[in-house]
Enzyme design. Structure first.
Site, PDB file in Angstrom:
ATOM      1  N   ASN A   9     -18.708  -2.599  -4.647  1.00  0.00           N
ATOM      2  CA  ASN A   9     -17.472  -3.326  -4.805  1.00  0.00           C
ATOM      3  C   ASN A   9     -17.396  -4.346  -3.387  1.00  0.00           C
ATOM      4  O   ASN A   9     -16.702  -3.632  -2.452  1.00  0.00           O
ATOM      5  CB  ASN A   9     -16.238  -2.352  -4.931  1.00  0.00           C
ATOM      6  CG  ASN A   9     -15.218  -3.270  -4.949  1.00  0.00           C
ATOM      7  OD1 ASN A   9     -14.859  -4.397  -5.198  1.00  0.00           O
ATOM      8  ND2 ASN A   9     -13.868  -2.332  -4.953  1.00  0.00           N
ATOM      9  N   LYS A  11     -15.084  -6.478  -2.906  1.00  0.00           N
ATOM     10  CA  LYS A  11     -13.640  -6.370  -2.769  1.00  0.00           C
ATOM     11  C   LYS A  11     -13.404  -8.236  -2.619  1.00  0.00           C
ATOM     12  O   LYS A  11     -14.207  -9.153  -2.937  1.00  0.00           O
ATOM     13  CB  LYS A  11     -12.939  -5.899  -1.571  1.00  0.00           C
ATOM     14  CG  LYS A  11     -13.261  -4.454  -1.781  1.00  0.00           C
ATOM     15  CD  LYS A  11     -12.398  -3.419  -1.133  1.00  0.00           C
ATOM     16  CE  LYS A  11     -12.893  -2.002  -1.038  1.00  0.00           C
ATOM     17  NZ  LYS A  11     -11.952  -1.190  -0.600  1.00  0.00           N
ATOM     18  N   HIS A  94      -8.755   0.296 -10.041  1.00  0.00           N
ATOM     19  CA  HIS A  94      -9.021   0.561  -8.436  1.00  0.00           C
ATOM     20  C   HIS A  94      -7.599   0.759  -7.805  1.00  0.00           C
ATOM     21  O   HIS A  94      -6.359   0.165  -8.081  1.00  0.00           O
ATOM     22  CB  HIS A  94      -9.659  -0.592  -7.765  1.00  0.00           C
ATOM     23  CG  HIS A  94     -10.294  -0.370  -6.501  1.00  0.00           C
ATOM     24  ND1 HIS A  94      -9.561  -0.276  -5.331  1.00  0.00           N
ATOM     25  CD2 HIS A  94     -11.569   0.075  -6.253  1.00  0.00           C
ATOM     26  CE1 HIS A  94     -10.297  -0.129  -4.457  1.00  0.00           C
ATOM     27  NE2 HIS A  94     -11.326   0.284  -4.878  1.00  0.00           N
ATOM     28  N   GLU A  96      -6.428   0.116  -5.257  1.00  0.00           N
ATOM     29  CA  GLU A  96      -5.898  -1.358  -4.256  1.00  0.00           C
ATOM     30  C   GLU A  96      -5.232  -2.117  -5.483  1.00  0.00           C
ATOM     31  O   GLU A  96      -4.305  -2.990  -5.207  1.00  0.00           O
ATOM     32  CB  GLU A  96      -6.963  -2.335  -3.822  1.00  0.00           C
ATOM     33  CG  GLU A  96      -7.381  -1.407  -2.544  1.00  0.00           C
ATOM     34  CD  GLU A  96      -8.948  -1.859  -2.092  1.00  0.00           C
ATOM     35  OE1 GLU A  96      -9.448  -2.872  -2.626  1.00  0.00           O
ATOM     36  OE2 GLU A  96      -9.425  -1.033  -1.091  1.00  0.00           O
ATOM     37  N   GLU A 177     -12.086   8.351  -6.791  1.00  0.00           N
ATOM     38  CA  GLU A 177     -11.769   7.860  -5.368  1.00  0.00           C
ATOM     39  C   GLU A 177     -10.597   8.366  -4.881  1.00  0.00           C
ATOM     40  O   GLU A 177      -9.437   7.482  -4.997  1.00  0.00           O
ATOM     41  CB  GLU A 177     -12.084   6.180  -5.524  1.00  0.00           C
ATOM     42  CG  GLU A 177     -13.121   5.599  -6.024  1.00  0.00           C
ATOM     43  CD  GLU A 177     -13.387   4.338  -5.593  1.00  0.00           C
ATOM     44  OE1 GLU A 177     -14.504   4.016  -5.168  1.00  0.00           O
ATOM     45  OE2 GLU A 177     -12.352   3.503  -5.664  1.00  0.00           O
ATOM     46  N   GLY A 183     -12.356   3.221   2.660  1.00  0.00           N
ATOM     47  CA  GLY A 183     -11.964   2.419   3.892  1.00  0.00           C
ATOM     48  C   GLY A 183     -11.584   2.927   5.188  1.00  0.00           C
ATOM     49  O   GLY A 183     -11.055   2.475   5.974  1.00  0.00           O
ATOM     50  N   SER A 223     -15.629   5.648   1.365  1.00  0.00           N
ATOM     51  CA  SER A 223     -16.287   5.769   2.851  1.00  0.00           C
ATOM     52  C   SER A 223     -17.712   6.235   2.724  1.00  0.00           C
ATOM     53  O   SER A 223     -18.302   6.872   3.484  1.00  0.00           O
ATOM     54  CB  SER A 223     -15.407   6.534   3.819  1.00  0.00           C
ATOM     55  OG  SER A 223     -14.409   6.037   4.279  1.00  0.00           O
TER      56      SER A 223
HETATM   57  C1  PEP Z   1     -13.889   1.314  -2.744  1.00  0.00           C
HETATM   58  O1  PEP Z   1     -12.936   0.517  -2.379  1.00  0.00           O
HETATM   59  O2  PEP Z   1     -14.280   1.379  -3.990  1.00  0.00           O
HETATM   60  C2  PEP Z   1     -14.325   1.922  -1.811  1.00  0.00           C
HETATM   61  C3  PEP Z   1     -14.829   3.140  -1.969  1.00  0.00           C
HETATM   62  O3  PEP Z   1     -14.278   1.744  -0.334  1.00  0.00           O
HETATM   63  P1  PEP Z   1     -15.027   2.117   0.922  1.00  0.00           P
HETATM   64  O4  PEP Z   1     -16.630   2.484   0.328  1.00  0.00           O
HETATM   65  O5  PEP Z   1     -15.077   1.112   1.781  1.00  0.00           O
HETATM   66  O6  PEP Z   1     -14.336   3.280   1.270  1.00  0.00           O
END
Ligand code: PEP
Length: 264
Positions: A9, A11, A94, A96, A177, A183, A223
């Site tokens: 992703n 973003k 998601h 976000e 997640e 992040g 992460s």
């Molecule tokens: C995400 O936003 O779906 C995600 C897992 O981000 P990151 O891998 O940067 O933690």
């Protein structure tokens, strides 16, 4: 029996030029890896150019969001009908989107239905906040998010009947997640993620039956890097990863897909 799945992703990162460069840099090396579904989720405006660049490649495309209506007076929005020409998957729910754009479980449910009514397979994201985790409410939160997102949807509902070659509901991919891991560089442990994903599969079994729940792919996200992917995909219940930051670096994403192929 479930093919592992790794999605990147991007973003709100990469201009069209940068997206093209990144994909060209990864394409041949990703194509050389077997046994893992590999998916890239660039910004909307890069879907069309990447769709052209990826003709004949094993890399599949995914949108990061969409509106639930097919067309109409929704300035600035993108519909499942538009996306259906360019990609197979769409990320829905998601954290976000929930956090910054006020997406509720009800909106996510409308989007899941719209994706399936079109030709798109949802990558449905669920995850708990840090305070919910610390209060021991993870199971309850995930059950609510999953049940609400799939409300009114039967596992066998499919848009293939429409003749447009869409997905069946049970083809959906779930991404667990934990918000505190996204992040932050603080990934869950493999043990934590596997235990939680096991209980998510249990919720799916309650909704759609055990057989279907065993066919649905459930990913971990938060992460994930080339250095820790092994910890996750070595658990048979974790079917791959939704990767944010590390998917913007060709070498890291290749390492994640490559390690997944080696371990599974
Ligand atoms: C995400 O936003 O779906 C995600 C897992 O981000 P990151 O891998 O940067 O933690």
């Amino acid at each position: 029996m479930r093919t592992p799945f790794v999605a990147g992703n991007w973003k709100m990162n990469t201009t069209v030029g940068e997206a093209e460069e990144l994909v060209v840099n990864m394409r041949d090396r990703l194509d050389a890896i077997e046994g893992v579904d590999r998916v890239l989720c660039p910004p909307f405006i890069s879907l069309a150019p990447l769709h052209r660049i990826l003709q004949g490649s094993s890399i599949r495309l995914c949108a990061q969001n969409m509106h639930f209506e097919t067309k109409g007076a929704y300035t600035g929005e993108i519909s499942p009908l538009m996306l259906g020409e360019l990609c197979e998957f769409v990320i829905l729910g998601h954290s976000e989107r929930r956090m910054y754009f006020g997406e509720t479980d009800e909106v996510v449910n409308r989007k899941v239905k719209a994706a399936l009514a079109g030709t798109l397979t949802p990558i449905l994201c669920i995850g708990e906040k840090l305070e919910e985790n610390e209060a021991g409410r993870t199971g309850e939160v995930l059950k609510r998010q999953l049940t609400n997102a799939l409300e009114g949807i039967e596992a066998t509902d499919e848009s293939r009947d429409s003749g447009r070659g869409g997905a069946a509901a049970e083809d959906l991919v779930v991404a667990y997640e934990p918000i505190w891991a996204i992040g932050t560089g603080k990934a869950a442990t493999g043990e934590q993620a596997a235990a939680t994903i096991g209980s998510v599969r249990g919720v799916l079994a309650g909704l759609w039956g055990e057989g279907t729940a065993q066919r649905v792919r459930i990913l971990y996200g938060g992460s994930v890097t080339g250095a820790n992917i092994e910890e996750f995909v070595s658990h048979p219940d974790i079917d791959g990863a939704l990767v944010g930051g590390a998917s913007l670096k060709a070498e890291d994403f290749l390492a994640i897909v490559g390690q997944t192929a080696k371990i599974r």
